[in-house]
Every structure is written in structure tokens, then in C-alpha cells.
Design a protein around this motif. Structure first.
Motif, mmCIF file in Angstrom:
data_model
loop_
_atom_site.group_PDB
_atom_site.id
_atom_site.type_symbol
_atom_site.label_atom_id
_atom_site.label_comp_id
_atom_site.label_asym_id
_atom_site.label_seq_id
_atom_site.Cartn_x
_atom_site.Cartn_y
_atom_site.Cartn_z
ATOM 1 N N SER A 589 0.859 -1.131 -0.035
ATOM 2 C CA SER A 589 0.102 0.108 -0.110
ATOM 3 C C SER A 589 0.905 1.228 0.016
ATOM 4 C CB SER A 589 -0.945 0.095 1.268
ATOM 5 O OG SER A 589 -1.774 1.236 1.415
ATOM 6 N N LEU A 590 2.046 1.302 0.672
ATOM 7 C CA LEU A 590 2.805 2.514 0.891
ATOM 8 C C LEU A 590 3.505 2.498 -0.357
ATOM 9 C CD1 LEU A 590 4.174 1.950 4.563
ATOM 10 C CD2 LEU A 590 2.923 3.795 3.762
ATOM 11 N N GLU A 591 4.027 1.533 -1.019
ATOM 12 C CA GLU A 591 4.683 1.797 -2.282
ATOM 13 C C GLU A 591 3.636 2.089 -3.306
ATOM 14 O OE1 GLU A 591 6.191 -2.281 -2.949
ATOM 15 O OE2 GLU A 591 8.091 -1.704 -1.977
ATOM 16 N N ASN A 592 2.410 1.894 -3.299
ATOM 17 C CA ASN A 592 1.546 2.215 -4.360
ATOM 18 C C ASN A 592 1.269 3.937 -4.095
ATOM 19 O OD1 ASN A 592 1.160 -0.213 -5.662
ATOM 20 N ND2 ASN A 592 -0.403 -0.725 -4.313
ATOM 21 N N LYS A 593 1.092 4.238 -2.691
ATOM 22 C CA LYS A 593 0.909 5.634 -2.520
ATOM 23 C C LYS A 593 2.145 6.590 -2.935
ATOM 24 C CE LYS A 593 0.250 8.434 1.812
ATOM 25 N NZ LYS A 593 0.181 8.425 2.871
ATOM 26 N N ILE A 594 3.163 5.951 -2.816
ATOM 27 C CA ILE A 594 4.532 6.744 -2.925
ATOM 28 C C ILE A 594 4.492 6.895 -4.550
ATOM 29 C CG2 ILE A 594 7.113 6.662 -3.144
ATOM 30 C CD1 ILE A 594 7.144 5.282 -0.494
ATOM 31 N N ALA A 595 4.510 5.935 -5.372
ATOM 32 C CA ALA A 595 4.390 5.985 -6.896
ATOM 33 C C ALA A 595 3.314 7.107 -7.368
ATOM 34 C CB ALA A 595 4.207 4.796 -7.486
ATOM 35 N N ASP A 596 2.083 6.790 -6.533
ATOM 36 C CA ASP A 596 1.248 7.865 -6.977
ATOM 37 C C ASP A 596 1.427 9.420 -6.454
ATOM 38 O OD1 ASP A 596 -1.845 8.617 -7.590
ATOM 39 O OD2 ASP A 596 -1.720 9.104 -5.601
ATOM 40 N N LEU A 597 2.050 9.636 -5.579
ATOM 41 C CA LEU A 597 2.328 10.939 -5.086
ATOM 42 C C LEU A 597 3.743 11.424 -5.993
ATOM 43 C CD1 LEU A 597 2.911 10.548 -1.255
ATOM 44 C CD2 LEU A 597 1.292 12.188 -2.420
ATOM 45 N N LYS A 598 4.461 10.432 -6.496
ATOM 46 C CA LYS A 598 5.526 11.069 -7.387
ATOM 47 C C LYS A 598 5.081 11.348 -8.748
ATOM 48 C CE LYS A 598 9.578 8.925 -5.103
ATOM 49 N NZ LYS A 598 10.688 7.902 -5.342
ATOM 50 N N ASP A 599 3.920 10.544 -9.151
ATOM 51 C CA ASP A 599 3.217 10.920 -10.384
ATOM 52 C C ASP A 599 2.508 12.355 -10.637
ATOM 53 O OD1 ASP A 599 4.073 8.304 -11.530
ATOM 54 O OD2 ASP A 599 1.931 7.258 -10.992
ATOM 55 N N ARG A 600 2.091 12.331 -9.212
ATOM 56 C CA ARG A 600 1.355 13.878 -9.147
ATOM 57 C C ARG A 600 2.279 15.045 -9.117
ATOM 58 N NH1 ARG A 600 -2.138 13.132 -3.794
ATOM 59 N NH2 ARG A 600 -2.713 15.470 -4.067
ATOM 60 N N MET A 601 3.685 14.874 -8.651
ATOM 61 C CA MET A 601 4.573 15.913 -8.525
ATOM 62 C C MET A 601 5.242 16.030 -10.268
ATOM 63 S SD MET A 601 7.054 14.632 -5.227
ATOM 64 C CE MET A 601 8.174 16.119 -5.535
ATOM 65 N N SER A 602 4.949 14.957 -11.066
ATOM 66 C CA SER A 602 5.436 15.251 -12.258
ATOM 67 C C SER A 602 4.373 16.021 -13.295
ATOM 68 C CB SER A 602 5.873 13.943 -12.946
ATOM 69 O OG SER A 602 5.130 13.137 -12.918
ATOM 70 N N ALA A 603 3.055 15.993 -12.729
ATOM 71 C CA ALA A 603 2.024 16.457 -13.424
ATOM 72 C C ALA A 603 2.092 18.030 -13.618
ATOM 73 C CB ALA A 603 0.694 16.093 -12.529
ATOM 74 N N PRO A 604 1.810 18.442 -14.986
ATOM 75 C CA PRO A 604 1.957 19.762 -15.547
ATOM 76 C C PRO A 604 1.257 20.845 -14.184
ATOM 77 C CG PRO A 604 1.371 18.579 -17.252
ATOM 78 C CD PRO A 604 1.174 17.407 -15.789
ATOM 79 N N GLU A 605 0.121 20.562 -13.793
ATOM 80 C CA GLU A 605 -0.498 21.568 -12.914
ATOM 81 C C GLU A 605 0.381 21.621 -11.574
ATOM 82 O OE1 GLU A 605 -2.880 17.607 -12.548
ATOM 83 O OE2 GLU A 605 -1.885 18.769 -13.848
#
Length: 640
Positions: A589-605
Motif C-alpha cells: 500500500s505504501l509503495e503504491n502511495k509513493i508511486a502515486d505521489l511522485k506521478d502527481r509531482m510530475s503532473a503539469p499543474e
């Protein structure tokens, strides 16, 4: 506010012991722990509160102590017995003199009320109400029962009441002074290591008493379980400064870690920001069109409230990992009807101890725990029965009296005389491992503290590399980090351990078996402290489902059948599988959460917003820290 120290400082000669001390007892029900390393100034703080030490006045510093005029403070050192010809009962009853006088005045008012004018009756009624409230608050209705219960809990009998104080030992008089202090019910009760030399049953009683004590308590103690069950405020003394934490000891540990990590992150982030702004200034300071911008950046730096790097934890401790010289066989110690004692039998013991076991010997004071250990090392002969050690057994023995060991030699001379074939470098290295560094090796042994003497004795014992350690109260003079160090060392030790301790947390962490010695017999609990607490039946030897006791014999060893042991082991294995599965689910669960947060950091907005990126990075850091902690737990479960 019952009591307050503001900006206090204490100096002895040129040495500053405490500084910038802000300490308060806010209300009458606060239970406060004062913790810190040995020598940090904990007892000094208690002596300030007790009025035995004054604050050091420094020009330009505003410091003060504030205490309510009617606030009473009780400290064990303040209680002495001036007349040893008095009986125990006569001495203790001095505490109740004011309560008895109050009761006599209440009875007198009741008699007067029927024969005075209405005006006088009103005054007497008001006095009566005030006296009754105070009488009740001070335990006037139950002080006799409390007195008797306290005597019994500390190991005295009703017959002891008529004995003269001169007939009691020094240790017993200390207990009586403690009883007198508790019964005096001061508004602020100061206790310095109150659990030292108390047995487990008395410690448990004292816990309940202090938890329900309707006044403030300030405790210096290294007993973690004791503090967890009593206190609601912790003051930590570190590097001479005093910091307040809400909650018990476990809460303090969590808060300290959180504060440290948060301040460290804030410090690092601020330093990065200062570096970034400084680089901008350096890059553009000579360009006329950028002068206003560079001034703005410099002012931004100047107006920052700097976040200091947090002081590192003071985790210095001895390190004593070692491998025994020889390996024992599977059978380490066998005892059959071993009767131990001096003139009469204190206990009869049956044991079959295997290699690698860590046996905790517990029980009330005077029941024969230390006598058993002295019998095993040959200092006392058994009264009857037999015991024998297995093949290749080499014992290392720590006697609790070693904390009082004294010598006119220096530390280095004392150690070197024990092992004369060592070189000076070897001696210094081995003493350094036990925190005797640089000029500390030239201290006289007679000048060492109890904790330092314990470390010196342990250094000598561990150098011999025995394969069976026999330890009598080794942690009595250790601070918490010292205890944790010894816990880890014993848990990783390849040999066998037999130890006496009243420190329940230490027993819980170290012991794989419990030998419970009581006046009605000796019982072996073969699966550690948790098993012991689950199966112990207070004030009884009634058998549990997984064992039996023989009331007709003095040696009562709990017998566990193979099938019962397998069933218990099976249950533990199932619990372990469930814990591992839950940890693995948390990791995923934590690994998925970290991956999701890093994806959000690279999002243009988000990529162009410093504020959003900072918040997302903080969440990533938090999740990664939790992931690391969870993975360490997962690894520990697999290795355990």
C-alpha cells in the motif's frame, strides 16, 4: 500553578549543571517524570524543588522560583529518624498528628453546636464544613487502613509495629522512611529512583498507589514500564537544558523522534532555500538592472527566523558484543531438589536449563534469589539436593554489591591488575568500549558513581568471554540507554544467561524463561514474561490450563507436556504469519502511495508550483519513512 522555576541556572564552581530551566507543576494531579542520562542533573532538579539547592544568580538574567505559600513538598532525603528507641508505630504515627487534632476539633465543634447562639453556630458550622472537607481530602476516614496496607505491601508485619527502629536494618529503615513520606501526603511528592531495590509485587502496588494519589508527583526513574503506567508529563534533561513533553514515557519517545525529524527537515529545507537565494544574489549582484531584486533576496534571508539544527541524541553507551571462548553442550545447568539458604531453607529449586536460554529469576525481596545465584557460583553451599553444570561451562558472575565496589586505584590500574598481560593500548581500548575515555581512566575507583562501577565490573567480566552469564540486578544503576544496550547485548549473546531483576521491562525484553520464587514455592514459566503474566494467578498457586503445581512440595515447577508446547508454538506461528501478511499488505500500500505521489509531482499543474511540490514532497518523505519502518518490522519478524 503549584510550583514554577523560570530561567533557572545551577553552577558548581565553573561547571554549569543546568541552564535556562523552565519547570512547572501546573496542577495538583500532575504526575511528572524527569528523565535523562546519568549525570544530566535529574537529582539536582529534585533538590532545587525540595529547597536544598538554590539557583545560581547571574548578572543580567531574570530567574526565579515561585511556590504557593501553603504548598508542601516531600522528599525522601528530608526524612530521618532522630530517635531510634521509638517503635515503628510511634514514629509513623507522627505523620497523623495533625489529622488526629483535626478530628478532635471536629468532635469538639459537634458538642458546642447545641449550646451556642445562632451567630456563633453559623461560624462553627462554617469551620466544621471547612475542617470536614480537609479531613476527608487528607484521608481521615481511612488512614489507619492505608497505614496497615502500606506496611504489608512493603514487607512488614503487624507485629513489626512494636519493634524499635534500632532493630531494623538500614534497608528496612529506608522503606519505613518511604512509607512515612507517602503517608504524609505532601502537595508535591518528590521520588528519586523509588523502584530501586523494590520487588515486583511492591512496585506494582506502588504504581497503583501513585496513579490514584490525588496530589502532584515528580519522579526520577529509569523504570520505563513504571513511568508508562503513572506519568502524564515528561521533562527531559539533555545537554543542561530542560524540555517538557505531554504524555507518558512511550509518548515522550514518539514526540522526541517526531520533533527531531521535523526540526531537522525544516533546518535542511531552510538551508537549501538560503543557499538558493544566496546563489541568486551572487549571480546578479553586479548587474544594475537586478540591484532591487538582489536587495530583496538579501532582506528575505535577513528576516528569516533561523531554524537551528536539532541537537543529536545523546546515545553514547558501552558496546559489549562478544563471543564466548568455548561453546557449551546442549545441557547447561541441571538442579534437582536444590535447597538454598543459610541457616534454613529459603527455596527449593528444580531446573533443566538448555544452551541459549535466558532465565529471569524474580520474586519478593528476601525470598532467596541472590542466594540461589551465590549457590550456583560456589559462594554458598547448598543445604540439600544437587546441581551440576554441563560440559565446558565457564561462568561470569555479576554481584549487585559490585555497584559499591571501591578501590584507591585508578580505573586503568584496577583493570590492568585484573588482566596484567594486556598492553596499555588493549586496556585503554577495552575501557573505552565502556565509556572510560581519555582522562576518565585516571579517576580513582572510589570516586566513581554506581553506574560507572557497574560498567567497570561488566568490562572485567566480558573480557573473560564466559559462556554462561550469572547477573544479579545488573541494571539497578543504569540509565535507560544503558539498559537498552545491555538488553540488546544479552539478546544477541550466543551463550546462556541467568539473571535476577525487578525491572519488568528488562525482564520482558530479555527473558525466555521465568523462575518465580515465592514463599509457597518455586514455579518455572517456560515461555517468557508474556506467558508468565498470562498464566500468573495472584496470591494463588492454582494450576492453569497449561501447567500444574504441587502444593505438597516446596519445589513447584510448572510442567508443560510436549503436545501443549507444540500447540502453543503453533498458535504463535499462526500469529506470526498473520503479522507478516499484514506488514506485506502495508508495504504494498505504501509503495503504491509513493508511486502515486511522485506521478502527481510530475503532473503539469503541480510541476510549476513550488508550494504544491513542497507539500507533495513532504508526503513522499513521510510515506518513505513509514515504509522503511514497516520493512524493518517485516525483516525483524522473519529473523525472529
Amino acid at each position: 500553578m503549584l510550583y514554577e522555576i523560570s530561567n533557572g541556572r545551577v553552577m558548581f564552581a565553573a561547571d554549569t549543571i543546568l541552564e535556562h530551566v523552565d519547570f512547572t507543576v501546573k496542577n495538583r494531579n500532575e504526575k511528572i517524570a524527569v528523565i535523562g542520562r546519568n549525570g544530566a542533573g535529574k537529582t539536582t532538579l529534585l533538590k532545587i524543588i525540595a529547597g536544598e539547592i538554590e539557583l545560581t544568580k547571574v548578572d543580567g538574567e531574570d530567574s526565579f522560583i515561585s511556590k504557593g505559600s501553603s504548598v508542601s513538598i516531600g522528599y525522601l532525603r528530608q526524612i530521618t529518624f532522630e530517635d531510634l528507641s521509638l517503635t515503628l508505630d510511634q514514629e509513623i504515627r507522627k505523620v497523623f498528628a495533625s489529622i488526629i487534632e483535626e478530628k478532635e476539633r471536629i468532635d469538639e465543634i459537634v458538642l458546642q453546636l447545641s449550646s451556642v447562639s445562632d451567630e456563633d453556630a453559623e461560624k462553627l458550622a462554617n469551620e466544621y464544613a471547612m475542617l470536614m472537607e480537609d479531613f476527608k481530602d487528607r484521608g481521615g476516614y481511612y488512614y489507619e487502613k492505608e497505614y496497615d496496607a502500606m506496611l504489608t505491601s512493603f514487607g512488614f508485619t503487624m507485629e513489626d509495629k512494636e519493634k524499635k527502629l534500632s532493630e531494623f536494618s538500614g534497608g528496612q529503615r529506608t522503606k519505613l522512611a518511604f512509607i512515612k513520606l507517602l503517608l504524609s501526603k505532601p502537595d508535591i511528592l518528590l521520588l528519586d529512583e523509588p523502584t530501586n531495590h523494590l520487588d515486583m509485587s511492591t512496585i506494582t502496588w506502588l504504581e497503583d498507589y501513585l496513579r490514584n494519589y490525588n496530589r502532584a508527583v515528580v519522579i526520577v526513574s529509569h523504570d520505563r514500564m513504571f513511568l508508562d503506567r503513572i506519568v502524564n508529563v515528561v521533562y527531559e534533561i539533555s545537554y543542561g537544558a530542560v524540555t517538557r513533553f505531554a504524555g507518558n514515557y512511550t509518548d515522550y519517545v514518539a514526540q522526541k523522534k517526531e520533533r527531531y525529524e521535523r526540526q531537522l527537515k525544516e533546518h535542511i529545507a531552510q538551508q537549501k532555500e538560503i543557499k538558493r537565494l544566496t546563489e541568486i544574489v551572487e549571480k546578479f549582484k553586479n548587474k544594475p538592472t537586478k540591484v532591487a531584486m538582489t536587495r530583496s533576496k538579501l532582506k528575505q534571508i535577513e528576516h528569516m527566523e533561523l531554524v537551528a539544527r536539532p541537537a543529536d541524541y545523546d546515545t553514547r553507551s558501552f558496546h559489549a558484543g562478544f563471543e564466548p571462548k568455548l561453546e557449551t553442550g546442549k545441557d547447561v545447568l541441571f538442579a534437582k531438589d536444590l535447597a538454598v539458604g543459610y541457616d534454613s531453607v529459603l527455596a527449593t529449586v528444580n531446573l533443566d536449563l538448555k544452551k541459549g536460554e535466558r532465565l529471569a529469576v524474580i520474586g519478593d525481596n528476601g525470598i532467596g534469589k541472590s542466594t540461589l545465584l551465590k549457590t550456583l557460583v560456589g559462594q554458598i553451599k547448598p543445604l540439600s539436593g544437587d546441581f551440576r553444570f554441563g560440559v565446558n561451562v565457564q561462568t561470569g558472575y555479576f554481584d549487585q554489591q559490585m555497584a559499591q565496589y571501591s578501590s584507591n586505584k585508578t580505573v586503568i590500574q584496577d583493570y590492568w591488575d585484573t588482566y596484567p598481560t594486556l598492553t596499555e593500548t588493549q586496556v585503554r581500548n577495552q575501557l573505552g568500549a565502556f565509556l572510560f575515555t581519555q582522562d576518565e581512566v585516571y579517576k580513582d575507583v572510589s570516586m566513581l558513581s554506581g553506574g560507572e562501577r557497574v560498567r567497570l565490573c561488566l568490562a572485567k567480566i566480558f573480557h573473560a568471554r564466559p559462556n554462561v552469564l550469572i547477573l544479579d540486578e545488573p541494571t539497578n544503576h543504569m540509565d535507560m540507554i544503558g539498559k537498552e544496550t545491555l538488553e540488546a547485548m544479552l539478546c544477541n549473546y550466543a551463550g546462556t544467561v541467568i539473571f535476577v531483576s525487578h525491572d519488568r521491562y528488562f525482564v520482558k525484553k530479555v527473558a525466555t524463561q521465568i523462575l518465580d520464587m515465592r514463599s509457597d514455592g518455586v514455579t518455572l514459566y517456560p515461555f517468557g514474561y508474556d506467558y508468565y503474566t498470562e498464566h500468573l494467578m495472584p496470591d494463588s498457586r492454582t494450576p492453569s490450563k497449561s501447567g500444574r503445581t504441587d502444593q505438597d512440595t516446596t519445589a513447584q515447577t510448572e510442567e508443560i507436556t510436549d503436545s501443549q508446547a507444540q500447540r502453543l508454538a503453533g498458535k504463535e506461528a499462526d500469529r506470526k504469519k498473520r503479522r507478516i501478511k499484514k506488514l506485506e499488505e502495508t508495504i504494498e500500500s505504501l509503495e503504491n502511495k509513493i508511486a502515486d505521489l511522485k506521478d502527481r509531482m510530475s503532473a503539469p499543474e503541480n510541476a510549476s508550483s513550488y508550494d504544491k511540490l513542497s507539500k507533495l514532497q513532504a508526503k513522499v518523505d513521510e510515506a518513505e519513512a513509514e515504509l522503511l519502518d514497516t520493512m524493518e518490522k517485516w525483516e525483524a519478524e522473519h529473523e525472529g
